[in-house]
Design a protein around this motif. Structure first.
Motif, mmCIF file in Angstrom:
data_model
loop_
_atom_site.group_PDB
_atom_site.id
_atom_site.type_symbol
_atom_site.label_atom_id
_atom_site.label_comp_id
_atom_site.label_asym_id
_atom_site.label_seq_id
_atom_site.Cartn_x
_atom_site.Cartn_y
_atom_site.Cartn_z
ATOM 1 N N ASP A 30 7.069 -1.634 -10.253
ATOM 2 C CA ASP A 30 8.139 -1.650 -11.111
ATOM 3 C C ASP A 30 8.687 -2.915 -11.369
ATOM 4 N N ASP A 88 -6.632 15.678 -7.187
ATOM 5 C CA ASP A 88 -5.376 15.206 -6.949
ATOM 6 C C ASP A 88 -5.376 13.870 -5.998
ATOM 7 N N MET A 106 -6.958 10.985 -7.429
ATOM 8 C CA MET A 106 -6.122 10.219 -8.584
ATOM 9 C C MET A 106 -4.767 9.571 -7.831
ATOM 10 N N ASN A 107 -4.220 10.065 -6.828
ATOM 11 C CA ASN A 107 -3.227 9.523 -5.957
ATOM 12 C C ASN A 107 -3.611 8.220 -5.532
ATOM 13 N N GLU A 108 -4.802 8.142 -4.991
ATOM 14 C CA GLU A 108 -5.258 6.977 -4.191
ATOM 15 C C GLU A 108 -5.416 6.000 -5.206
ATOM 16 N N PHE A 109 -6.130 6.276 -6.358
ATOM 17 C CA PHE A 109 -6.180 5.397 -7.648
ATOM 18 C C PHE A 109 -5.075 4.780 -7.929
ATOM 19 N N THR A 110 -3.871 5.579 -8.218
ATOM 20 C CA THR A 110 -2.597 5.231 -8.814
ATOM 21 C C THR A 110 -1.941 4.145 -7.652
ATOM 22 N N GLU A 111 -1.999 4.545 -6.383
ATOM 23 C CA GLU A 111 -1.499 3.786 -5.515
ATOM 24 C C GLU A 111 -2.073 2.328 -5.278
ATOM 25 N N ARG A 112 -3.362 2.447 -5.604
ATOM 26 C CA ARG A 112 -4.078 1.204 -5.498
ATOM 27 C C ARG A 112 -4.073 0.131 -6.770
ATOM 28 N N PHE A 113 -3.825 0.458 -7.757
ATOM 29 C CA PHE A 113 -3.998 -0.015 -8.996
ATOM 30 C C PHE A 113 -2.780 -0.009 -10.051
ATOM 31 N N MET A 114 -1.790 0.831 -9.736
ATOM 32 C CA MET A 114 -0.633 0.829 -10.389
ATOM 33 C C MET A 114 0.113 -0.450 -10.370
#
Length: 174
Positions: A28, A14, A17-25
């Motif tokens: 909006d 978790d 995945m949270n770190e990955f999402t925050e870095r590459f997302m």
């Protein structure tokens, strides 16, 4: 019941995945179509568009498309991708089809289909279209006289903005 090791492993996954999402997302994006002008789709009037998104990587573009009452969009074919439309107001049909799109109708068009759009004679129409690939427009003798893709539509948008002293919205590209 998870073991202690499974709980720790799950927590690590978790966190990663949270770190990955925050870095590459991607951030909006919000487009306010009411702030945009209607841009002529063809010279001479009858149809206009408001661009909402240009995806220069995949060739997708999203636009509001408006056609005057009793006007038509010449015979055309979508190539390289499908089209999805949602009728916001008014109604329209293809002379080659036996259905009518009215407010609230969702339309899916596979690539390769050839059709001619006619707007309702009293109300015209406004439809939200999501398009991938290109649109080829035909003369009466079935020769192609124009082909639009995301780059052509984007250029038409930029040219219109420049000619009318409007700052193009770079947030439409993503």
């Amino acid at each position: 019941m998870k073991t202690k090791q499974e709980q720790v492993s799950s927590r690590i996954v978790d966190e990663v995945m949270n770190e990955f999402t925050e870095r590459f997302m991607l951030p909006d994006r919000v487009s306010h179509s009411t702030d945009m002008p209607w841009i002529p789709f063809f010279e001479g009037g009858g149809s206009w568009f408001k661009p909402l998104r240009f995806d220069l990587t995949t060739g997708l573009w999203i636009m509001l498309f408006k056609v005057d009452p009793n006007a038509k969009l010449s015979k055309h074919r979508h190539t390289g991708g499908s089209v999805t439309g949602y009728v916001v107001e008014g109604s329209w049909h293809y002379i080659e089809k036996d259905w009518k799109a009215k407010q609230g109708t969702l339309i899916f068009e596979p690539p390769g289909d050839i059709h001619t759009l006619y707007a309702d004679q009293e109300t015209g129409m406004t439809t939200l279209f999501t398009i991938t690939g290109s649109i080829q427009f035909f003369e009466d003798d079935n020769t192609i006289y124009r082909e639009d893709d995301v780059f052509a539509i984007y250029k038409r948008y930029l040219d219109y903005c420049e000619a009318n002293g409007i700052q193009p919205d770079d947030e439409l590209i993503y």
